[in-house]
Design a protein around this motif. Structure first.
Motif, mmCIF file in Angstrom:
data_model
loop_
_atom_site.group_PDB
_atom_site.id
_atom_site.type_symbol
_atom_site.label_atom_id
_atom_site.label_comp_id
_atom_site.label_asym_id
_atom_site.label_seq_id
_atom_site.Cartn_x
_atom_site.Cartn_y
_atom_site.Cartn_z
ATOM 1 N N PHE A 1 115.239 51.255 150.002
ATOM 2 C CA PHE A 1 114.207 50.351 150.518
ATOM 3 C C PHE A 1 113.159 51.173 151.254
ATOM 4 N N ASP A 2 112.009 50.588 151.385
ATOM 5 C CA ASP A 2 110.881 51.256 152.037
ATOM 6 C C ASP A 2 110.995 51.034 153.541
ATOM 7 N N THR A 3 111.325 52.089 154.284
ATOM 8 C CA THR A 3 111.518 51.936 155.728
ATOM 9 C C THR A 3 110.227 51.526 156.427
ATOM 10 N N ASP A 4 109.087 52.000 155.936
ATOM 11 C CA ASP A 4 107.807 51.643 156.547
ATOM 12 C C ASP A 4 107.530 50.149 156.381
ATOM 13 N N GLU A 5 107.778 49.651 155.182
ATOM 14 C CA GLU A 5 107.574 48.222 154.928
ATOM 15 C C GLU A 5 108.567 47.386 155.722
ATOM 16 N N ALA A 6 109.804 47.859 155.798
ATOM 17 C CA ALA A 6 110.819 47.123 156.554
ATOM 18 C C ALA A 6 110.445 47.029 158.033
ATOM 19 N N LEU A 7 109.945 48.137 158.602
ATOM 20 C CA LEU A 7 109.552 48.124 160.011
ATOM 21 C C LEU A 7 108.342 47.223 160.224
ATOM 22 N N GLU A 8 107.414 47.243 159.289
ATOM 23 C CA GLU A 8 106.259 46.350 159.368
ATOM 24 C C GLU A 8 106.703 44.895 159.427
ATOM 25 N N ASN A 9 107.655 44.528 158.574
ATOM 26 C CA ASN A 9 108.129 43.147 158.547
ATOM 27 C C ASN A 9 108.916 42.793 159.811
ATOM 28 N N ALA A 10 109.657 43.768 160.347
ATOM 29 C CA ALA A 10 110.360 43.525 161.608
ATOM 30 C C ALA A 10 109.364 43.291 162.735
ATOM 31 N N MET A 11 108.289 44.087 162.757
ATOM 32 C CA MET A 11 107.258 43.907 163.772
ATOM 33 C C MET A 11 106.683 42.496 163.716
ATOM 34 N N ARG A 12 106.464 41.986 162.525
ATOM 35 C CA ARG A 12 105.901 40.639 162.385
ATOM 36 C C ARG A 12 106.863 39.572 162.880
ATOM 37 N N VAL A 13 108.161 39.787 162.652
ATOM 38 C CA VAL A 13 109.148 38.817 163.138
ATOM 39 C C VAL A 13 109.169 38.802 164.669
ATOM 40 N N PHE A 14 109.179 39.982 165.288
ATOM 41 C CA PHE A 14 109.137 40.043 166.751
ATOM 42 C C PHE A 14 107.840 39.433 167.280
ATOM 43 N N TRP A 15 106.760 39.676 166.585
ATOM 44 C CA TRP A 15 105.451 39.150 166.992
ATOM 45 C C TRP A 15 105.457 37.625 166.928
ATOM 46 N N GLN A 16 106.053 37.076 165.894
ATOM 47 C CA GLN A 16 106.065 35.631 165.721
ATOM 48 C C GLN A 16 107.050 34.943 166.662
ATOM 49 N N ASN A 17 108.243 35.529 166.803
ATOM 50 C CA ASN A 17 109.331 34.844 167.495
ATOM 51 C C ASN A 17 109.645 35.382 168.880
ATOM 52 N N GLY A 18 109.041 36.520 169.257
ATOM 53 C CA GLY A 18 109.430 37.158 170.498
ATOM 54 C C GLY A 18 110.701 37.944 170.296
ATOM 55 N N TYR A 19 111.168 38.603 171.353
ATOM 56 C CA TYR A 19 112.381 39.426 171.226
ATOM 57 C C TYR A 19 113.625 38.555 171.136
ATOM 58 N N GLU A 20 113.757 37.656 172.082
ATOM 59 C CA GLU A 20 114.960 36.832 172.134
ATOM 60 C C GLU A 20 115.035 35.879 170.948
ATOM 61 N N GLY A 21 113.888 35.398 170.499
ATOM 62 C CA GLY A 21 113.862 34.426 169.404
ATOM 63 C C GLY A 21 114.049 35.043 168.036
ATOM 64 N N ALA A 22 113.956 36.365 167.950
ATOM 65 C CA ALA A 22 114.134 37.039 166.664
ATOM 66 C C ALA A 22 115.614 37.335 166.454
ATOM 67 N N SER A 23 116.277 36.539 165.637
ATOM 68 C CA SER A 23 117.704 36.744 165.387
ATOM 69 C C SER A 23 117.899 37.863 164.371
ATOM 70 N N LEU A 24 119.095 38.403 164.327
ATOM 71 C CA LEU A 24 119.403 39.446 163.344
ATOM 72 C C LEU A 24 119.238 38.934 161.916
ATOM 73 N N PRO A 25 119.668 37.700 161.591
ATOM 74 C CA PRO A 25 119.398 37.188 160.242
ATOM 75 C C PRO A 25 117.902 37.080 159.937
ATOM 76 N N ASP A 26 117.099 36.682 160.952
ATOM 77 C CA ASP A 26 115.642 36.634 160.766
ATOM 78 C C ASP A 26 115.115 38.022 160.416
ATOM 79 N N LEU A 27 115.560 39.008 161.173
ATOM 80 C CA LEU A 27 115.056 40.369 161.008
ATOM 81 C C LEU A 27 115.485 40.971 159.674
ATOM 82 N N THR A 28 116.786 40.917 159.401
ATOM 83 C CA THR A 28 117.260 41.523 158.158
ATOM 84 C C THR A 28 116.727 40.786 156.933
ATOM 85 N N GLY A 29 116.558 39.468 157.053
ATOM 86 C CA GLY A 29 115.992 38.705 155.941
ATOM 87 C C GLY A 29 114.561 39.122 155.641
#
Length: 210
Positions: free
Chosen positions: A15-43
């Motif tokens: 998998f593309d680590t750069d793309e994966a980190l980009e998508n993780a950043m968007r999840v944290f941005w949308q949901n905050g730290y506490e609201g970003a669950s591991l299933p949200d992030l890995t999905g």
């Protein structure tokens, strides 16, 4: 005798680590730290939890990497602003950057730092402290730049550089909050332009007479 180097042994990540980190950043941005669950992030990252831990570490370590990506990308306007030749240009680039970053097409609205700061339990103290330090560093950069502007005569001698930095950051934070609430980019641009029309603001700290 020449010895050929063999390829590294081991299975490629796949998998593309750069793309994966980009998508993780968007999840944290949308949901905050506490609201970003591991299933949200890995999905969003398209990887398993095991792969996430192997590539990025635990959730806190992943957030630190996502914040660094955010600071170097959408929030890079802070560093760009302090490189400007005048205090007015510093404030202009910073505030215009806050509007642009808070309303990027295809990204969550508002500011990742402010969203991720909304953590209620004790487990989130490390993240709150991390974000507070990050914001303080930006404020310090602005303050030092405005102090130089005072020394160079670009700002009035009575200007309090630290207070002016807080003023600019407060407007920028307000822009992010308004954007997260649905404000349009054009309306936010009008607000920061109105603030810049009165530049420099009269901001001198009143000191008690001894």
């Amino acid at each position: 005798m020449d010895i050929q180097r063999s390829a590294p042994v081991g299975r490629p990540r796949g998998f593309d680590t750069d793309e994966a980190l980009e998508n993780a950043m968007r999840v944290f941005w949308q949901n905050g730290y506490e609201g970003a669950s591991l299933p949200d992030l890995t999905g969003a990252m398209g990887i398993s939890r095991t792969s996430m831990y192997a590539a990025f570490g635990n959730k806190e370590e992943l957030f630190r990497k996502a914040l660094a990506r955010y600071a170097d990308g959408p929030a890079s306007y802070g560093g760009e602003a302090v490189a400007e030749p005048t205090a007015r240009r510093v404030a202009t680039v910073f505030l215009h950057g806050a509007v642009r970053s808070s309303t990027l097409p295809g990204y969550p609205t508002g500011c990742l730092s402010l969203r991720a700061s909304l953590i209620g339990d004790e487990d989130g103290r490390v993240i709150r402290d991390l974000l507070a330090t990050w914001r303080d560093e930006t404020s310090t950069l602005l303050s030092e730049r405005f102090r130089r502007a005072v020394d160079e005569g670009d700002l009035p001698a009575e200007t309090d550089p630290a207070l002016l930095a807080r003023y600019v950051m407060t407007i920028g934070n307000g822009v992010a909050v308004q954007a997260a609430g649905g404000a349009e980019r054009s309306d936010l641009q009008l607000i920061v332009d109105a603030a810049l029309q009165n530049w420099p603001p009269v901001l001198s700290r009143v000191r008690e007479e001894r």
